[in-house]
Write an enzyme that holds these catalytic residues in place. Sequence first.
Site, PDB file in Angstrom:
ATOM      1  N   LYS A 118       4.121 -23.755  75.667  1.00  0.00           N
ATOM      2  CA  LYS A 118       4.830 -23.152  74.532  1.00  0.00           C
ATOM      3  C   LYS A 118       4.478 -21.682  74.386  1.00  0.00           C
ATOM      4  CE  LYS A 118       7.215 -26.630  72.840  1.00  0.00           C
ATOM      5  NZ  LYS A 118       8.688 -26.536  72.857  1.00  0.00           N
ATOM      6  N   GLU A 171      22.005 -30.710  70.620  1.00  0.00           N
ATOM      7  CA  GLU A 171      21.979 -31.234  71.982  1.00  0.00           C
ATOM      8  C   GLU A 171      22.911 -32.443  72.101  1.00  0.00           C
ATOM      9  OE1 GLU A 171      18.028 -30.927  73.561  1.00  0.00           O
ATOM     10  OE2 GLU A 171      18.323 -32.649  74.860  1.00  0.00           O
ATOM     11  N   CYS A 199      13.597 -29.695  75.717  1.00  0.00           N
ATOM     12  CA  CYS A 199      12.552 -29.487  74.703  1.00  0.00           C
ATOM     13  C   CYS A 199      11.225 -29.082  75.313  1.00  0.00           C
ATOM     14  CB  CYS A 199      12.298 -30.772  73.918  1.00  0.00           C
ATOM     15  SG  CYS A 199      13.783 -31.502  73.306  1.00  0.00           S
ATOM     16  N   GLU A 259      14.323 -13.908  76.525  1.00  0.00           N
ATOM     17  CA  GLU A 259      15.588 -14.321  75.894  1.00  0.00           C
ATOM     18  C   GLU A 259      15.367 -14.986  74.535  1.00  0.00           C
ATOM     19  OE1 GLU A 259      14.367 -15.409  78.778  1.00  0.00           O
ATOM     20  OE2 GLU A 259      14.635 -17.571  79.045  1.00  0.00           O
ATOM     21  N   GLU A 288      26.407 -31.250  72.195  1.00  0.00           N
ATOM     22  CA  GLU A 288      26.658 -30.708  73.535  1.00  0.00           C
ATOM     23  C   GLU A 288      26.987 -31.840  74.513  1.00  0.00           C
ATOM     24  OE1 GLU A 288      23.354 -28.534  75.145  1.00  0.00           O
ATOM     25  OE2 GLU A 288      24.362 -28.168  77.065  1.00  0.00           O
ATOM     26  N   CYS A 319       4.739 -35.192  74.746  1.00  0.00           N
ATOM     27  CA  CYS A 319       3.964 -34.153  74.055  1.00  0.00           C
ATOM     28  C   CYS A 319       2.592 -34.639  73.607  1.00  0.00           C
ATOM     29  CB  CYS A 319       4.724 -33.668  72.835  1.00  0.00           C
ATOM     30  SG  CYS A 319       6.365 -33.074  73.251  1.00  0.00           S
ATOM     31  N   SER A 356      20.478 -28.894  79.004  1.00  0.00           N
ATOM     32  CA  SER A 356      21.081 -28.591  77.715  1.00  0.00           C
ATOM     33  C   SER A 356      20.768 -27.138  77.390  1.00  0.00           C
ATOM     34  CB  SER A 356      20.492 -29.509  76.649  1.00  0.00           C
ATOM     35  OG  SER A 356      20.777 -28.986  75.378  1.00  0.00           O
ATOM     36  N   GLU A 359       6.752 -20.048  76.665  1.00  0.00           N
ATOM     37  CA  GLU A 359       8.118 -20.165  76.166  1.00  0.00           C
ATOM     38  C   GLU A 359       8.410 -19.129  75.085  1.00  0.00           C
ATOM     39  OE1 GLU A 359       9.043 -23.606  73.798  1.00  0.00           O
ATOM     40  OE2 GLU A 359      11.082 -23.722  74.584  1.00  0.00           O
TER      41      GLU A 359
END
Lengths: 392, 642
Positions: B398, B312, B339, B406, B315, B569, B359, B401
């Site tokens: 999560k 990241e 994240c 993908e 990037e 988190c 990102s 996710e």
Amino acid sequence: MSSIQTYTQATPEAGLKRALGMSRPDIIHEMNESGLKGRGGAGFPVGGKWNFAASAKSEKKYIICNADEGEPGTFKDRVVLQEHADLVFEGMTIAAKAVGSREGILFLRGEYTDLREHLEDTLQRRREQKLLGDNIQGSGVDFDIRVFIGAGAYICGEETALIECLEGNRGEPRNRPPYPVNTGFNGHPSVVNNVESLASAACIMGRGADWWKTMGTAKSTGMKLFSISGDCARPGVYEFDLGVTVADILKEVGGEGAKAVQVGGASGRCIPPSEYARSIAYEDIPTGGGSLIVFGQQRDMLDVLENFMDFFGDESCGQCTPCRVGNLKLLEGVKLLRAGKCSMSYLKELCALGETMQIASKCGLGQSSPNAFLSVVAHFRDEIMGRTYSQA
Amino acid sequence: MSEMTNPDTSRRVPASQQAMSVPVPGNLDAIGATVGVNIDGVDVKVPLGTTILDAAKQAGIKIPTLCHHADLCVAGVCRICSVEVEGQRTLQASCSFPVTTPIKVKTHTQKVRQARRHILDLMLSEHCGDCYTCGRNGNCELQTLAKEYGVDSFRFGHVEKPVHEIDRSSYSVVRDNNKCILCRRCVRTCLDLQEVGTIEVLGRSHQSHIGTFLDKPLGDVVCINCGQCINRCPTGALRANDQTDEVWAAIEDPKKHVVIQTAPSPRAAIGECFGMEPGTAMTFELNTALKMAGFDQVFDTNFSADLTILEEGTELLLRLKQALLLREPGAVFPQFTSCSPGWIKYLEHFYPEYIPNLSTAKSPQQMFGAVIKTYYAEKQGIDPKDIVTVALMPCSAKKFECNRPEMADSGHKDVDFGLTTRELAKMISEAGIDLPRLPKSDFDSPFGTPSGSGVIFGATGGVMEAALRTVIELVVGVKVEDLFEHADIKPVRGFEGVRYVELAIPQVGPVPDLLKPLFPSWDFLKGATLKVAIAHGTANAKKVMEDIKAGGQFSKCHFIEFMGCPGGCLGGGGQPIPTTPEIRQARAKAIYAEDSAYEIRKSHENPDVLKIYTEFLTEGPCGHKSHKLLHTHYTPRGKYIE
């Protein structure tokens, strides 16, 4: 010809013209002197409310007319709006002058939509007559009124729920304090007055507090409108001085010999014949919204009660536990009574629950909805307990 | 720094759901700034406008609550906290009654106790709960109150059979309205704390229930899966989608090689499920427990957190190069972190036009999954189809996710199961493992080197701090310790809802070998000022996004860290219940203490990460292979559901 003499006799705009020439404290003083209490049911002094809002500091203040007349058996505001709309708007304008408000809202019950055109026409005419708008009658007071149509919830008659509805939210009562006179519509101080309170305020300003006090009792001044329905010969809207006895009213409307009278609508109390000599006044039997439902000898009190509890079971906003679930339990209790399946001990439990609802509910709805249940159980115990056990 | 509430956004919740707030006077010694309250005979002085509930706390008197939660605005709907106030006809809800004049309060008179018992009886009459079969057995506020108030029978009946269908449509959140007592904490969480507005009260009176738009399944409406509602549900009406049975099945399958990665936040919180004080880190005891439970390998998510910083961060440097050196149009700023899956879905729904700002780097969870099923599988000679990757996360999002279509760049599902802290605690209990008393053990190789930068990902501002540590050393060419004592970049820490920090780059150092193929020199950054910001909780994210939309201060930023949950988190929707501001503070302390204790505290110094760039991702950060495995794309979803 209106049945409401006091309103018919009022000189048009006399109250407004007088108020426009008075100072704010003087108007409020006059209202306080008159002893006029809110005619929607709660009975809070009108002058006191105006005074709180007048002393609140804010750029904007609102005068809201509560025309969400939803109490079962209550229809006097409808008649006032139909026949004396000018008087109501005059009262709102006087309140605006007293409080320092530029904007008024008439919150009209969803079911009264057919009154809208008449009200809008009246407002338009008043604007043309310079009784509304900028610089009313050259006094420097700016004030206008718009009509807002409710969506049909009983709870929106509660002033904070009404304000929530105005703001576009679910109609649910707020935590109090703060009160609307400090933090009302869009956070601004707002006076929420019942239709009849405002019309009567206009009369008081026109004829003076002393005239108003010639009617009624020392603690309950003036006259009051009553919606009378049920088992009587002449139902309708009546005007009585406060302090009138239940017996006098029954005689007037042709309801003598009634088995019971429900005073104050579904959320009011059920009065047995032994109490007909009592008077309707803030110091005796509270008026509520001023409705009397007469029940003849042939009425089954459990029918009556089930009807009321069914109503509250539907109309609780669902916010607080005592009201949301409590009303349902009382309704189920009535059904058990009808089936002859309610034990004495469970009935006692339900009455205790009703008492909890009266003190623990968030707003007036849940605080008053058990009244009917408790008063019917108190006065008609033999009738309601004497049911044959049925399988149904 | 104290946690910020959002006064300007509180209007999202109708005023019926709020109590009066009286500004607390700055000087409490001033006349009229405080007011005396007498509670059960105890006199206390409190700032004007304090609720009876808070005043009682100060007096050491406990008043029961249900609809009240430290993170939420006051509702005053359950009425369990009713007390008697002298001079008032009715009882008053102590959570919503502000003290503005001296009052006398009684908290346990016959009237009050009877009312509370009635209220409980009414709730229980509606609550279809068989405590044995409930995930919240032993951690249920209703159950606790029933015990405290001696409920020995269902006075007003009891629901024997469920009447509402359980909504299991979401990967993350399961809704069971049969257990709902309509305290509306979830609604206030969603509407006010998170400003998402997925769930609302529908219907009136006895028909009222918590529902979604048109009562559609949760999986079909605009929900970001953050699970904050779960964390605030007093009963078992909301829970995370439980996948422990699937994980047990994988562990027991001899053909499967089951690998678990543990994120820093659950490690700082899981002790709470075993009766330990909040803020007790269990990182290394947990390693032992997981091995005992039967996991084949236990890895540290910090590895992929560090990998994330390099990917990241590179990037970001590439975007800066494009803008400052090549002067190409089309470099999109600010770059947003990626994240937090709750934040990602929030952006996809509410600000899909800003997807180019995100990102492309996958989250640490997903990077790890992809690395395990490729690099690790190759290294160990295991067929990736036989590997099951489990991730211990503080997060319910999560779960969504890892099921994104993908997220299968390894040719397999990168991460098979995302477990919440609560689910793993249950597995550990089920296996009879006494976590607090276990000996410590290390993580497994090759992803087991402890790293401080990875640990702090768990707290809001942690990703930014880790990124800045690396940028300072790799670009500016000085030691972080020279600029910030003990390499603690304090300005980005704390719980303020939105934070903004500038970092001047007065000089540049040599480009490290790892990045030489992409950047011949750092000269283009010399004299630049890096502007960064941090926001946690989607309500704060919304503030920043609206500012960016309006071209405000945050639109000039280069890099912004967004976390979907309040506190980051460590306050995630998969964390132990309860989670409160104090508990978040305690967990943060544990996380920063762990960081401090490590030798390696900078992502670019993690030897496991450097190794993967020499052995596997040989084109370096943002190279071809990295792009294939470690980066992803997003889906514009919008606010309207078909």
